[in-house]
Design a protein around this motif. Sequence first.
Motif, PDB file in Angstrom:
ATOM      1  N   ASN A  82      83.607 -21.116  31.808  1.00 23.81           N
ATOM      2  CA  ASN A  82      83.001 -20.557  33.019  1.00 23.81           C
ATOM      3  C   ASN A  82      81.808 -19.648  32.724  1.00 23.81           C
ATOM      4  O   ASN A  82      81.254 -19.058  33.644  1.00 23.81           O
ATOM      5  CB  ASN A  82      84.057 -19.769  33.809  1.00 23.81           C
ATOM      6  N   PHE A 123      78.713 -20.155  32.027  1.00 24.19           N
ATOM      7  CA  PHE A 123      77.481 -20.502  32.737  1.00 24.19           C
ATOM      8  C   PHE A 123      77.775 -21.301  34.005  1.00 24.19           C
ATOM      9  O   PHE A 123      76.938 -22.092  34.450  1.00 24.19           O
ATOM     10  CB  PHE A 123      76.554 -21.305  31.819  1.00 24.19           C
ATOM     11  N   SER A 124      78.930 -21.091  34.581  1.00 19.66           N
ATOM     12  CA  SER A 124      79.312 -21.879  35.761  1.00 19.66           C
ATOM     13  C   SER A 124      78.393 -21.622  36.950  1.00 19.66           C
ATOM     14  O   SER A 124      78.269 -22.467  37.841  1.00 19.66           O
ATOM     15  CB  SER A 124      80.765 -21.599  36.154  1.00 19.66           C
ATOM     16  N   ASP A 125      77.726 -20.452  36.955  1.00 20.33           N
ATOM     17  CA  ASP A 125      76.806 -20.174  38.063  1.00 20.33           C
ATOM     18  C   ASP A 125      75.648 -21.168  38.087  1.00 20.33           C
ATOM     19  O   ASP A 125      75.052 -21.419  39.144  1.00 20.33           O
ATOM     20  CB  ASP A 125      76.263 -18.747  37.961  1.00 20.33           C
ATOM     21  N   LEU A 126      75.340 -21.758  36.934  1.00 23.87           N
ATOM     22  CA  LEU A 126      74.266 -22.754  36.888  1.00 23.87           C
ATOM     23  C   LEU A 126      74.649 -24.035  37.625  1.00 23.87           C
ATOM     24  O   LEU A 126      73.776 -24.822  37.975  1.00 23.87           O
ATOM     25  CB  LEU A 126      73.923 -23.088  35.436  1.00 23.87           C
ATOM     26  N   ASP A 127      75.926 -24.233  37.837  1.00 19.07           N
ATOM     27  CA  ASP A 127      76.389 -25.417  38.559  1.00 19.07           C
ATOM     28  C   ASP A 127      76.281 -25.232  40.068  1.00 19.07           C
ATOM     29  O   ASP A 127      76.492 -26.176  40.819  1.00 19.07           O
ATOM     30  CB  ASP A 127      77.840 -25.723  38.163  1.00 19.07           C
ATOM     31  N   ARG A 128      75.938 -24.028  40.503  1.00 20.51           N
ATOM     32  CA  ARG A 128      75.866 -23.748  41.938  1.00 20.51           C
ATOM     33  C   ARG A 128      74.464 -23.894  42.494  1.00 20.51           C
ATOM     34  O   ARG A 128      74.245 -23.737  43.697  1.00 20.51           O
ATOM     35  CB  ARG A 128      76.380 -22.322  42.212  1.00 20.51           C
ATOM     36  N   TYR A 144      66.463 -24.065  39.584  1.00 16.08           N
ATOM     37  CA  TYR A 144      66.439 -23.335  38.311  1.00 16.08           C
ATOM     38  C   TYR A 144      65.026 -23.303  37.743  1.00 16.08           C
ATOM     39  O   TYR A 144      64.540 -22.257  37.290  1.00 16.08           O
ATOM     40  CB  TYR A 144      67.389 -24.000  37.315  1.00 16.08           C
ATOM     41  N   SER A 194      72.744 -30.845  39.315  1.00 16.72           N
ATOM     42  CA  SER A 194      73.207 -29.508  38.968  1.00 16.72           C
ATOM     43  C   SER A 194      72.343 -28.934  37.852  1.00 16.72           C
ATOM     44  O   SER A 194      72.004 -29.618  36.889  1.00 16.72           O
ATOM     45  CB  SER A 194      74.667 -29.585  38.503  1.00 16.72           C
ATOM     46  N   TRP A 211      73.256 -26.926  35.646  1.00 22.23           N
ATOM     47  CA  TRP A 211      74.051 -26.979  34.414  1.00 22.23           C
ATOM     48  C   TRP A 211      73.861 -28.334  33.732  1.00 22.23           C
ATOM     49  O   TRP A 211      73.658 -28.408  32.516  1.00 22.23           O
ATOM     50  CB  TRP A 211      75.532 -26.742  34.739  1.00 22.23           C
TER      51      TRP A 211
END
Length: 506
Positions: free
Chosen positions: A201, A203-208, A214, A245, A247
């Motif tokens: 988790n 870098f999970s914010d990159l999946d949002r 980005y 995404s 990510w």
Amino acid sequence: MKLDRRKFVGLGSAALVGLSLKSERQIGGSFVNESAQAGHLLRDRTSFPAPRRTEKIPLVIVGGGIAGLSAAWRLRKRGFTDFVLLEMNDQAGGNARYGENDITAYPWAAHYVPVPGPKAVYICELFEDLGVLKNGQWDERYLCFSPKERLFLYGRWQEGIEPAVGLKPSDREQFQRLQELFANYRKSGEFTIPLELGRSNKFSDLDRISFADYLRQHGIDSRLTLWYMNYACRDDYGALAASTSAWAGIHYFSSREPDEKGPLTWPEGNGWITRRLLERVGENIRTNHMVHRITQTPRCLSTFAGDTEFQSEFVIFAAPTFLAPYLILDFPPLHDFVYSPWLTANLTLERLPESRGAEPCWDTVFLDSPTLGYVDAMHQSIRSQIDRTVWTFYWALADGTPADNRRLLLERDWSYWKEAILHDLERVHTDIRQCVSRIDIMRMGHAMIRPEVGSIFSAERQRLSKRDDRLLFSNSDLSGISIFEEAQYHGVRAAEKALQKLHGRP
């Protein structure tokens, strides 16, 4: 040179016919490997005849793509042969199928595997088994010969696909900045292949957010830089940066070794791997067996295909995951599995076209084309003289919604797509129409999983990946990224789980 994709694919057939009024040779061809009609029987919940026979077997694998074939390979390597693999098409391999004519073998989709990193132990084991990796050294015959890649831009060729010609100082600065960002993500150890070995988790914010968002947040607005980022997303995901995404976009650049010397490739692309796997597991495969229902009772699982009910203790579901609600009784609808439509074509060339002085290359891309270019099946040949060849042409229909592009694939006839392909190629190879004798086209409405925003860390995906009962899921869909290494990893993992449950040991 810029080609507006909406205007291009929106041309009517009559307008496209006008493009071919030049003197040209007669070009044959057809659609091949068509499966949409059979698949739509499942989509429309068509009733199938009751089975006429029952076959009892401990384990059934549903789907003969790389995940299913890898599961079968692992089972047989462990000495377990009492299973059956059911494949709906007349040829196993999924996206690693291949064709062959009197010139060469050629791929129908996936055409290479990057040289695996140290964490990809299953794929290294496979390549050792297939003789590609010997005593820690890669067989030079299977490493892509030079020149590997070329890009046509501003009326000339350059080596490599990342734009290097005509860059302004701002372009160079943005490419350098992205390179440094991706290098730092690589050092974090979070962006691995297989994904399960590194994904946390952190870098999970990159999946949002989307990859396009980005890039905007980091001030990336260079036309050439954005083209290359979009090319990368279309290449691996069949999507644009706006629907990928962040990510996943970063993973494309940060998951490989920076000095990777590959890729590994063959005339038939990853079909070479399929051939070798079929030599090992072919006797367990039933082709032309479309599974249309799977039910479960406390006693067994029943898999219905053709006129047979296969009763088993376990099922490895290696088919595309979107089929699960249509096949598995009482399976809930899925929300986080979106698929990209693709078109591939194999062009038989009776002679090489004019290439503006450039040396023949393995992978060829045109700047600003809506397509992904083509690979040359004869590039790995050691012949001193090559006159005839086969080009495999790739087109990820990424602009627009997947549903609209699936309809476009089915509604347009072969002549339309033939003209669209030739029109794209002749912008650079002006005499292409005098060189091609045949164009065979494969349409894939659900070619690959698309890593949309929120999909990589999707709770729905995590539940299926961690499922540990008698129905085991196995597909690159579980990673959210459709690459060979992920499919092979999940196939092997599912086989190991099934063996542990069957034999009560790891």
